[in-house]
Design a protein around this motif. Structure first.
Motif, PDB file in Angstrom:
ATOM      1  N   ASP A 154       0.685  -1.041  -0.201  1.00  0.00           N
ATOM      2  CA  ASP A 154      -0.059   0.012   0.283  1.00  0.00           C
ATOM      3  C   ASP A 154       0.874   1.057  -0.310  1.00  0.00           C
ATOM      4  OD1 ASP A 154      -2.084  -1.793  -0.296  1.00  0.00           O
ATOM      5  OD2 ASP A 154      -3.300  -1.131   1.814  1.00  0.00           O
ATOM      6  N   ASP A 155       1.702   1.249   1.128  1.00  0.00           N
ATOM      7  CA  ASP A 155       2.711   2.260   0.790  1.00  0.00           C
ATOM      8  C   ASP A 155       3.709   2.781  -0.399  1.00  0.00           C
ATOM      9  OD1 ASP A 155       2.262   2.780   3.542  1.00  0.00           O
ATOM     10  OD2 ASP A 155       3.963   1.875   4.265  1.00  0.00           O
ATOM     11  N   VAL A 156       3.915   1.495  -1.493  1.00  0.00           N
ATOM     12  CA  VAL A 156       4.609   2.037  -2.600  1.00  0.00           C
ATOM     13  C   VAL A 156       3.554   2.714  -3.497  1.00  0.00           C
ATOM     14  CG1 VAL A 156       5.584   0.417  -4.803  1.00  0.00           C
ATOM     15  CG2 VAL A 156       6.266   0.278  -2.651  1.00  0.00           C
ATOM     16  N   TYR A 157       2.181   1.610  -3.414  1.00  0.00           N
ATOM     17  CA  TYR A 157       1.005   2.492  -4.907  1.00  0.00           C
ATOM     18  C   TYR A 157       1.035   3.566  -4.068  1.00  0.00           C
ATOM     19  CZ  TYR A 157      -0.558  -2.831  -4.860  1.00  0.00           C
ATOM     20  OH  TYR A 157      -0.798  -4.086  -5.290  1.00  0.00           O
ATOM     21  N   ALA A 158       0.899   3.840  -2.563  1.00  0.00           N
ATOM     22  CA  ALA A 158       0.756   4.959  -2.657  1.00  0.00           C
ATOM     23  C   ALA A 158       1.698   6.829  -3.272  1.00  0.00           C
ATOM     24  CB  ALA A 158       0.511   5.381  -0.914  1.00  0.00           C
ATOM     25  N   LEU A 159       2.937   5.809  -3.172  1.00  0.00           N
ATOM     26  CA  LEU A 159       3.789   6.794  -3.557  1.00  0.00           C
ATOM     27  C   LEU A 159       3.798   7.112  -4.872  1.00  0.00           C
ATOM     28  CD1 LEU A 159       7.201   5.286  -1.545  1.00  0.00           C
ATOM     29  CD2 LEU A 159       6.086   7.922  -1.252  1.00  0.00           C
ATOM     30  N   LEU A 160       3.368   6.009  -5.949  1.00  0.00           N
ATOM     31  CA  LEU A 160       2.996   5.849  -6.993  1.00  0.00           C
ATOM     32  C   LEU A 160       1.732   6.568  -7.693  1.00  0.00           C
ATOM     33  CD1 LEU A 160       4.864   2.469  -7.875  1.00  0.00           C
ATOM     34  CD2 LEU A 160       5.770   4.853  -8.675  1.00  0.00           C
ATOM     35  N   GLY A 161       0.805   7.139  -6.870  1.00  0.00           N
ATOM     36  CA  GLY A 161      -0.464   6.619  -7.017  1.00  0.00           C
ATOM     37  C   GLY A 161      -1.429   5.999  -7.823  1.00  0.00           C
TER      38      GLY A 161
ATOM     39  N   GLN B 182      -4.065   3.458  -7.172  1.00  0.00           N
ATOM     40  CA  GLN B 182      -5.013   2.910  -5.905  1.00  0.00           C
ATOM     41  C   GLN B 182      -5.542   1.582  -5.453  1.00  0.00           C
ATOM     42  OE1 GLN B 182      -8.993   4.706  -6.250  1.00  0.00           O
ATOM     43  NE2 GLN B 182      -8.563   7.269  -7.004  1.00  0.00           N
ATOM     44  N   PRO B 183      -5.103   0.890  -4.405  1.00  0.00           N
ATOM     45  CA  PRO B 183      -5.463  -0.586  -3.927  1.00  0.00           C
ATOM     46  C   PRO B 183      -6.403  -1.109  -4.642  1.00  0.00           C
ATOM     47  CG  PRO B 183      -3.776   0.576  -2.179  1.00  0.00           C
ATOM     48  CD  PRO B 183      -4.395   1.659  -3.410  1.00  0.00           C
ATOM     49  N   ILE B 184      -7.241  -0.809  -4.817  1.00  0.00           N
ATOM     50  CA  ILE B 184      -8.757  -0.976  -4.932  1.00  0.00           C
ATOM     51  C   ILE B 184      -9.347  -0.886  -6.682  1.00  0.00           C
ATOM     52  CG2 ILE B 184      -9.614   0.689  -4.908  1.00  0.00           C
ATOM     53  CD1 ILE B 184     -11.416  -2.535  -3.960  1.00  0.00           C
ATOM     54  N   ARG B 185      -8.214  -0.515  -7.426  1.00  0.00           N
ATOM     55  CA  ARG B 185      -8.251  -0.832  -8.823  1.00  0.00           C
ATOM     56  C   ARG B 185      -6.927  -1.780  -9.421  1.00  0.00           C
ATOM     57  NH1 ARG B 185      -8.545   6.187 -10.729  1.00  0.00           N
ATOM     58  NH2 ARG B 185     -10.703   6.270  -9.488  1.00  0.00           N
ATOM     59  N   ALA B 186      -5.695  -1.977  -8.509  1.00  0.00           N
ATOM     60  CA  ALA B 186      -5.302  -3.385  -8.733  1.00  0.00           C
ATOM     61  C   ALA B 186      -5.861  -3.952  -8.691  1.00  0.00           C
ATOM     62  CB  ALA B 186      -4.848  -2.863  -7.606  1.00  0.00           C
ATOM     63  N   GLU B 187      -6.377  -4.198  -7.737  1.00  0.00           N
ATOM     64  CA  GLU B 187      -7.652  -5.530  -7.203  1.00  0.00           C
ATOM     65  C   GLU B 187      -8.564  -6.047  -8.472  1.00  0.00           C
ATOM     66  OE1 GLU B 187      -7.270  -7.934  -4.547  1.00  0.00           O
ATOM     67  OE2 GLU B 187      -5.774  -7.336  -4.895  1.00  0.00           O
ATOM     68  N   ILE B 188      -8.938  -4.858  -8.768  1.00  0.00           N
ATOM     69  CA  ILE B 188     -10.268  -5.099  -9.927  1.00  0.00           C
ATOM     70  C   ILE B 188      -9.491  -4.968 -10.690  1.00  0.00           C
ATOM     71  CG2 ILE B 188     -12.053  -3.480 -10.937  1.00  0.00           C
ATOM     72  CD1 ILE B 188     -12.570  -1.275  -9.058  1.00  0.00           C
ATOM     73  N   LEU B 189      -8.207  -5.284 -11.421  1.00  0.00           N
ATOM     74  CA  LEU B 189      -7.484  -5.128 -12.647  1.00  0.00           C
ATOM     75  C   LEU B 189      -7.287  -7.214 -12.365  1.00  0.00           C
ATOM     76  CD1 LEU B 189      -5.487  -2.621 -13.538  1.00  0.00           C
ATOM     77  CD2 LEU B 189      -7.367  -3.337 -14.819  1.00  0.00           C
ATOM     78  N   ARG B 190      -6.834  -7.154 -10.859  1.00  0.00           N
ATOM     79  CA  ARG B 190      -6.356  -8.778 -10.447  1.00  0.00           C
ATOM     80  C   ARG B 190      -8.010  -9.870 -10.546  1.00  0.00           C
ATOM     81  NH1 ARG B 190      -7.295 -11.745  -6.559  1.00  0.00           N
ATOM     82  NH2 ARG B 190      -8.695 -10.475  -5.360  1.00  0.00           N
TER      83      ARG B 190
END
Length: 100
Positions: A5-12, A14-22
């Protein structure tokens, strides 16, 4: 909280969008209702993310008649090539070395 989550936040990202894609990549197609249930999202929440991911070209929507014949339904599928291209572009940008 996921360790990424920290890496996601630094790169802008949104973890939930990564989950939707997964989830979408793991299946042939998904509905908003399936994502709402699996990811514990509201209708408005999932709709917002699906719209953004579709507008970015990472998801493709297909409208159809509901299997029970009770109206319309939208199925989303992942555009694997677009997702791969986006990831390769990001990695390329991070790993490239500017010439001085």
């Amino acid at each position: 909280m996921d360790e990424n989550d920290d890496v996601y936040a630094l790169l802008g990202v949104q973890p939930i969008r990564a989950e939707i894609l997964r989830v979408t990549l793991a299946r042939h197609q998904v509905t908003a209702a399936e994502l709402m249930e699996e990811l514990d999202l509201t209708r408005n929440g999932v709709g917002k993310h699906l719209t953004e991911l579709t507008n970015a070209g990472l998801l493709v929507e297909r409208r159809a008649t509901h299997p029970r014949g009770t109206g319309g339904i939208i199925y989303w599928s992942a555009d694997r090539a677009a997702i791969t291209n986006a990831l390769l572009t990001l990695v390329g940008r991070i790993l490239s070395h500017p010439r001085i």
